[in-house]
Structure formats: structure tokens, C-alpha cells
Design an enzyme around this catalytic site. Structure first.
Site, PDB file in Angstrom:
ATOM      1  N   GLU A 123       0.844  -1.289   0.171  1.00  0.00           N
ATOM      2  CA  GLU A 123      -0.055  -0.115   0.031  1.00  0.00           C
ATOM      3  C   GLU A 123       0.935   1.239  -0.192  1.00  0.00           C
ATOM      4  OE1 GLU A 123      -1.988  -1.713   3.512  1.00  0.00           O
ATOM      5  OE2 GLU A 123      -4.015  -1.402   2.359  1.00  0.00           O
ATOM      6  N   GLU A 164      -3.463  -9.765   4.063  1.00  0.00           N
ATOM      7  CA  GLU A 164      -4.089  -9.418   5.284  1.00  0.00           C
ATOM      8  C   GLU A 164      -5.251 -10.411   5.394  1.00  0.00           C
ATOM      9  OE1 GLU A 164      -3.311  -7.165   2.943  1.00  0.00           O
ATOM     10  OE2 GLU A 164      -2.755  -5.415   3.764  1.00  0.00           O
TER      11      GLU A 164
HETATM   12  N1  CAA Z   1       4.578  -6.568  11.467  1.00  0.00           N
HETATM   13  C1  CAA Z   1       5.525  -6.946  12.700  1.00  0.00           C
HETATM   14  N2  CAA Z   1       6.378  -7.831  12.812  1.00  0.00           N
HETATM   15  C2  CAA Z   1       6.751  -8.571  11.379  1.00  0.00           C
HETATM   16  C3  CAA Z   1       6.072  -8.288  10.390  1.00  0.00           C
HETATM   17  C4  CAA Z   1       4.722  -7.278  10.517  1.00  0.00           C
HETATM   18  N3  CAA Z   1       4.265  -7.145   9.487  1.00  0.00           N
HETATM   19  N4  CAA Z   1       6.507  -9.057   9.408  1.00  0.00           N
HETATM   20  C5  CAA Z   1       7.662  -9.689   9.902  1.00  0.00           C
HETATM   21  N5  CAA Z   1       7.688  -9.263  11.331  1.00  0.00           N
HETATM   22  C6  CAA Z   1       8.714  -9.668  12.136  1.00  0.00           C
HETATM   23  C7  CAA Z   1       8.535 -11.201  12.603  1.00  0.00           C
HETATM   24  O1  CAA Z   1       7.689 -11.123  13.684  1.00  0.00           O
HETATM   25  C8  CAA Z   1      10.092 -11.513  12.965  1.00  0.00           C
HETATM   26  O2  CAA Z   1      10.016 -11.016  14.315  1.00  0.00           O
HETATM   27  P1  CAA Z   1      11.085 -11.857  15.375  1.00  0.00           P
HETATM   28  O3  CAA Z   1      12.355 -12.208  14.551  1.00  0.00           O
HETATM   29  O4  CAA Z   1      10.873 -11.169  16.778  1.00  0.00           O
HETATM   30  O5  CAA Z   1      10.250 -13.130  15.509  1.00  0.00           O
HETATM   31  C9  CAA Z   1      10.886 -10.670  12.078  1.00  0.00           C
HETATM   32  O6  CAA Z   1      10.092  -9.617  11.528  1.00  0.00           O
HETATM   33  C10 CAA Z   1      11.412 -11.477  10.807  1.00  0.00           C
HETATM   34  O7  CAA Z   1      10.140 -12.099  10.311  1.00  0.00           O
HETATM   35  P2  CAA Z   1      10.057 -13.697   9.922  1.00  0.00           P
HETATM   36  O8  CAA Z   1      11.046 -14.317  10.983  1.00  0.00           O
HETATM   37  O9  CAA Z   1       8.774 -14.053   9.540  1.00  0.00           O
HETATM   38  O10 CAA Z   1      10.977 -13.560   8.572  1.00  0.00           O
HETATM   39  P3  CAA Z   1      10.798 -14.721   7.309  1.00  0.00           P
HETATM   40  O11 CAA Z   1      11.977 -14.331   6.424  1.00  0.00           O
HETATM   41  O12 CAA Z   1      10.658 -16.234   7.827  1.00  0.00           O
HETATM   42  O13 CAA Z   1       9.535 -14.438   6.570  1.00  0.00           O
HETATM   43  C11 CAA Z   1       7.880 -12.845   5.634  1.00  0.00           C
HETATM   44  C12 CAA Z   1       9.277 -13.068   5.780  1.00  0.00           C
HETATM   45  C13 CAA Z   1       7.194 -13.967   4.643  1.00  0.00           C
HETATM   46  C14 CAA Z   1       7.687 -11.517   4.974  1.00  0.00           C
HETATM   47  C15 CAA Z   1       6.907 -13.062   7.093  1.00  0.00           C
HETATM   48  O14 CAA Z   1       7.645 -11.861   7.978  1.00  0.00           O
HETATM   49  C16 CAA Z   1       5.685 -12.402   6.884  1.00  0.00           C
HETATM   50  O15 CAA Z   1       4.762 -13.250   6.475  1.00  0.00           O
HETATM   51  N6  CAA Z   1       5.514 -11.197   7.504  1.00  0.00           N
HETATM   52  C17 CAA Z   1       3.932 -10.707   7.619  1.00  0.00           C
HETATM   53  C18 CAA Z   1       3.704 -10.248   6.262  1.00  0.00           C
HETATM   54  C19 CAA Z   1       2.116  -9.777   6.332  1.00  0.00           C
HETATM   55  O16 CAA Z   1       1.082 -10.540   6.715  1.00  0.00           O
HETATM   56  N7  CAA Z   1       1.999  -8.185   5.980  1.00  0.00           N
HETATM   57  C20 CAA Z   1       0.424  -7.741   6.164  1.00  0.00           C
HETATM   58  C21 CAA Z   1       0.577  -7.054   7.762  1.00  0.00           C
HETATM   59  S1  CAA Z   1      -1.113  -6.802   7.817  1.00  0.00           S
HETATM   60  C22 CAA Z   1      -1.413  -5.108   7.107  1.00  0.00           C
HETATM   61  O17 CAA Z   1      -0.448  -4.617   6.432  1.00  0.00           O
HETATM   62  C23 CAA Z   1      -2.386  -4.230   7.406  1.00  0.00           C
HETATM   63  C24 CAA Z   1      -2.618  -2.938   6.519  1.00  0.00           C
HETATM   64  O18 CAA Z   1      -3.187  -2.810   5.532  1.00  0.00           O
HETATM   65  C25 CAA Z   1      -2.117  -1.790   7.132  1.00  0.00           C
END
Ligand code: CAA
Length: 259
Positions: free
Chosen positions: A113, A133
Site C-alpha cells: 500500500e 491481510e
Molecule cells: N509486523 C510486525 N513484525 C513483523 C512483520 C509485520 N508485518 N513482518 C515480519 N515481522 C517480524 C517477525 O515477527 C520476525 O520477528 P522476530 O524475529 O522477533 O520473530 C521478524 O520480523 C522477521 O520475520 P520472519 O521471521 O517471519 O521472516 P521470514 O523471512 O521467515 O518471513 C515474511 C518473511 C514472509 C515477510 C514474514 O515475515 C511475513 O509473512 N510477515 C508478515 C506479512 C504480512 O502479513 N503483512 C501484512 C500485515 S497486515 C497489514 O499490513 C494491514 C494493513 O493494511 C495496514
């Protein structure tokens, strides 16, 4: 103002803003959003800045809204959070300066976004982009259901938002989300290079052209064409128009002053 989450670097008229919260993959907590807003406002007010390039440190551009923060929110807090995100993207769209996203890795949820709020999107070949999401039981809240459909069309937007799948930079380019895909180590350089080409153009013309495209998309075509004619005509009262056309005829590089 001391910045906790952003790194700033100026090169001529181009400002590189790097989101630096790599431990959380640059997730947009309220603090990051506030700093981004303050930096965009500063760029807008600064005559020494004509184009902003936005990128992320580490393996993500931005991995979304901050899931840890959102897990604690009630509806009133979620509304405030969505409004904070919307205010930032709307401010970026309304800026007279151009904002280019250099997507260096994951651009998910709020990260996708944020890129949709930029004017131009360059992505690295291994970037992953999407709106996941629904996998969290929520929907895009920083404009994803609205801007994505306007940028890529209704059906592609529905596929992205309803499956929550991640897409490659090439796939995102095919539907018009991404302008250009480059090798991973070239994404910032490519965005900076494009930014410098834009910054060399007449600043008033660039600002008016950005506004004409954004505003015109909200209007029926006939009204939009009238709007274009009127803002085209207004430019003939500017220093930049006199300088740009004269420089062409005199076979020299124009010296634009942005007025
Ligand atoms: N918010 C907060 N923390 C996040 C995050 C997020 N969106 N994405 C990643 N992190 C954090 C993880 O919790 C992790 O923290 P810890 O080391 O303390 O456990 C750190 O970042 C590293 O992440 P991963 O261990 O998960 O890294 P990965 O390489 O295994 O995976 C990824 C990468 C596929 C991007 C995975 O992190 C992921 O799926 N992240 C979330 C993506 C997501 O769902 N985004 C949408 C959020 S909702 C939103 O955005 C609503 C809106 O419209 C405003």
C-alpha cells in the site's frame, strides 16, 4: 528531529529515504508512519528536494502494518491507525514532489500500500509483493482495496486481496503495479537514476503533470481534458516555460528555477 526509523541521504535534488527497522522487516508501526509523514512534509517544503526515493533496509521494503501492534488494537484504535496510514499515502499523492518506490524485497500489506501511494515503482527481481491481510483475518487498511483496484483493475485486485498470495516483481509488472524490474543490487541505483532525470525537468511542470494525472483520474474524460487545457495554459505564465522553450531554441541545457 532525531530519526529512529529512517535514514536520509541527499544527492543533488534527490532525497533517498531508507526505512530502517530491519528486525521487524520494516513493519509500519505508528512511529515509522509518523516519521515518514514528517519526512515527506519536510521534503515537500524543501526547495532543495525535487524527488524522493523510498526504500527499505535489509530483506524487506516493508513487510506490512505492524502485526504485534495490531494484535492489541480495538476498533477505535484500528480506525486511528488506518487513518494515519491513509493520511501518509494521501499526503504523498498530493505532494508537488515526486515519490519513487524502490522495492528491494518484501512489500506486503501496508508495504504494498505504501508503494501504491508512490508515483512510480521500481522493484528488484526477487521482490515479493502482495496483500496477505485476509490470512490474518483482516483486510488491507492503508488503501489497498481502493488504490490497487484503480492501478491494476478490479479482477486482479480481487485475486490479490482475496487469496493473499505473494507475487513476483515480474508478475506485478505485468498487471501494471510495477514500472520496471531490475537486478537486486541495482534497484536503488535505478530509482535514483530515474529520480535524477525527473529532477532535471521543469519542477513546476513535473508537479502540475503529477497533479493533472492524479486529479484527472477522478474525473469524467471531458472534464479531465478541460482541466488539462487550463493547467497547460497556466504554465505559460511561468519562468520555467520561458526558460525551457528558449533553451531548446538556443540549443542549450535549461536552467529551471521551479517558478
Ligand atoms: N509486523 C510486525 N513484525 C513483523 C512483520 C509485520 N508485518 N513482518 C515480519 N515481522 C517480524 C517477525 O515477527 C520476525 O520477528 P522476530 O524475529 O522477533 O520473530 C521478524 O520480523 C522477521 O520475520 P520472519 O521471521 O517471519 O521472516 P521470514 O523471512 O521467515 O518471513 C515474511 C518473511 C514472509 C515477510 C514474514 O515475515 C511475513 O509473512 N510477515 C508478515 C506479512 C504480512 O502479513 N503483512 C501484512 C500485515 S497486515 C497489514 O499490513 C494491514 C494493513 O493494511 C495496514
Amino acid at each position: 528531529m532525531a530519526l529512529e526509523f529512517l535514514k536520509i541521504q541527499d544527492e543533488g535534488f534527490v532525497r533517498l529515504v531508507t526505512i530502517s527497522r530491519p528486525k521487524a522487516l520494516n513493519a509500519l508501526n505508528t512511529g515509522v508512519l509518523a516519521e515518514l509523514m514528517a519526512e515527506m512534509q519536510r521534503a515537500e517544503a524543501d526547495p532543495g528536494c525535487r524527488v524522493v526515493v523510498l526504500t527499505g533496509e535489509g530483506k524487506a521494503f516493508v513487510a506490512g502494518g505492524d502485526i504485534a501492534q495490531m494484535s492489541e488494537m480495538n476498533p477505535a484504535q484500528a480506525l486511528k491507525y488506518a487513518e494515519q496510514g491513509h493520511a501518509l499515502m494521501r499526503f504523498m499523492e498530493g505532494m508537488t514532489k515526486v515519490v519513487i518506490a524502490a522495492i528491494n524485497g518484501y512489500a506486503l500489506g501496508g508495504g504494498s500500500e505504501l508503494a501504491l501511494g508512490c508515483d512510480i515503482v521500481i522493484a528488484s527481481r526477487s521482490a515479493k509483493i502482495g496483500q496477505p491481510e485476509v490470512k490474518l483475518g483482516i483486510i488491507p487498511g492503508f488503501g489497498g482495496t481502493q488504490r490497487l483496484a484503480r492501478v491494476v483493475g478490479r479482477n486482479a485486485a480481487k485475486e490479490w486481496v482475496l487469496t493473499g498470495d505473494m507475487y513476483t516483481a515480474e508478475q506485478a509488472m505485468r498487471i501494471g503495479f510495477v514500472n520496471k524490474v531490475v537486478d537486486d543490487d541495482k534497484v536503488v541505483a535505478e530509482a535514483m537514476d530515474m529520480a535524477k532525470r525527473i529532477a532535471a525537468n521543469g519542477p513546476v511542470a513535473v508537479a502540475v503533470a503529477k497533479k493533472a494525472i492524479n486529479e484527472g483520474l477522478q474525473m469524467p474524460l471531458n472534464q479531465a481534458l478541460e482541466y488539462e487545457a487550463s493547467v497547460f495554459a497556466n504554465l505559460f505564465d511561468t519562468h520555467d516555460q520561458k526558460e525551457g522553450t528558449k533553451a531548446f531554441l538556443q540549443k542549450r541545457t535549461p536552467k529551471f528555477e521551479g517558478k
